[in-house]
Design an enzyme around this catalytic site. Structure first.
Site, PDB file in Angstrom:
ATOM      1  N   SER A   1       0.838  -1.200   0.000  1.00 21.57           N
ATOM      2  CA  SER A   1       0.000   0.000   0.000  1.00 21.57           C
ATOM      3  C   SER A   1       0.868   1.242   0.000  1.00 21.57           C
ATOM      4  O   SER A   1       2.015   1.219   0.498  1.00 21.57           O
ATOM      5  CB  SER A   1      -0.895   0.014   1.246  1.00 21.57           C
ATOM      6  OG  SER A   1      -1.541   1.270   1.398  1.00 21.57           O
TER       7      SER A   1
ATOM      8  N   TYR B   1      -2.288  -0.476  10.346  1.00 22.28           N
ATOM      9  CA  TYR B   1      -2.321  -0.841   8.930  1.00 22.28           C
ATOM     10  C   TYR B   1      -1.021  -0.414   8.247  1.00 22.28           C
ATOM     11  O   TYR B   1      -0.392  -1.201   7.533  1.00 22.28           O
ATOM     12  CB  TYR B   1      -3.515  -0.167   8.253  1.00 22.28           C
ATOM     13  CG  TYR B   1      -3.602  -0.432   6.762  1.00 22.28           C
ATOM     14  CD1 TYR B   1      -4.044  -1.660   6.288  1.00 22.28           C
ATOM     15  CD2 TYR B   1      -3.232   0.540   5.841  1.00 22.28           C
ATOM     16  CE1 TYR B   1      -4.114  -1.911   4.919  1.00 22.28           C
ATOM     17  CE2 TYR B   1      -3.308   0.310   4.479  1.00 22.28           C
ATOM     18  CZ  TYR B   1      -3.755  -0.928   4.019  1.00 22.28           C
ATOM     19  OH  TYR B   1      -3.816  -1.172   2.670  1.00 22.28           O
TER      20      TYR B   1
END
Length: 289
Positions: free
Chosen positions: A137, A151
């Site tokens: 990501s 995350y």
């Protein structure tokens, strides 16, 4: 025809990637954690008359990973391409995020790709070729946003692991690519905002108002997310092109974000981020005094 295993194919990037490989005539093993979530994948495959194998594979479960990969390789031989796409997000403050929520993020986003890679690597090494594409990501390359630390940390850890793995398996003829997409329309965005991530009822807890404010901001950002098919095209390109850099950002917003952050400190970035969030979600709630 290549044998391709993709995790997390129930929606989003995984679903689009599985269909994209199948359109080219590759033998696709489109894995899902829960077969009940494969309806959209199967419907679209049927509409395009595409052939897909849909094994059950839970990346957080050693036995599930071993069983799925063994069954695929016993029937079709070593995999040519592994796409580690399965991922989850749980937003919440560092102080009060329930440990089981935080562990789920790491079990899925970090240990999950490692489990599957370990299962497929012996076959790739024996054959002397293979490609592993880890879907990370943009959060791994930028500053962590409030309530997004777990995350971001899990994806940054996946990036570091990808670097070590790249060097370790290169002598065996195996490539590793770590894709870092920006904002794409996926189910992970909706799941990250489901419920009170600090484990407390809505409206309670010291961070509840701030967390709700951030969720409003993330919801607005998600409204402008790009089509997951674009990310799927990047996965195919990474699998095909041996010159693909280990770290490859995906999406115009991701490239723009990295350019913006060049030479910018966290202390310089945070006020700008908070101003952007305020413009989309309204004023940030004041903390207790």
């Amino acid at each position: 025809m290549r044998s391709v295993l993709v995790t997390g194919c129930g929606s989003g990037i995984g679903l689009e990637t599985a269909l994209a490989f199948a359109r080219r005539g590759d033998r696709v093993h489109a894995c899902v954690r829960d077969p009940a979530t494969a309806g959209e994948l199967l419907r679209r495959a049927d509409a395009e008359q595409l052939t897909l194998d849909v094994p059950r594979l839970d990346v957080t479960d050693d036995a599930s990973v071993t069983a799925a990969v063994t069954a695929v390789q016993d029937r079709y031989g070593p995999l040519d391409v592994l796409v580690n796409n399965a991922g989850v997000d749980r937003t919440g403050p560092a102080e009060t995020m329930p440990p089981d929520h935080a562990r789920t993020v790491f079990e899925t986003n970090f240990w999950g790709p490692l489990r599957v890679a370990r299962a497929v690597l012996p076959g790739m090494r024996a054959r002397g070729s293979g490609v592993i594409v880890n879907v990370s990501s943009l959060a791994a390359r930028t500053f962590a946003v409030p309530h997004g630390g777990f995350y971001a940390a899990s994806k940054a850890a996946l990036g570091a692991l990808s670097e070590a793995l790249y060097a370790e398996v290169q002598p065996f003829g195996i490539r590793v690519v770590c894709l870092e997409p920006g904002s794409f329309a996926t189910a992970i965005q909706r799941a990250s905002r489901a419920g009170a991530a600090d484990g407390q009822p809505p409206g309670s807890g010291p961070y509840a108002a701030d967390h709700a404010w951030l969720d409003r901001f993330l919801a607005r950002v998600a409204e402008g997310a790009a089509d997951s098919a674009e990310a799927a095209r990047a996965v195919l390109a990474a699998a095909d092109d041996p010159t693909t850099p280990l770290h490859t950002v995906v999406g115009d917003d991701a490239r723009a974000a990295l350019e913006f952050l060049d030479g910018v400190s966290y202390e310089q970035w945070l006020p700008r981020f908070l101003e952007q969030a305020r413009s989309l979600a309204g004023p940030r709630p004041a903390g207790p005094r």
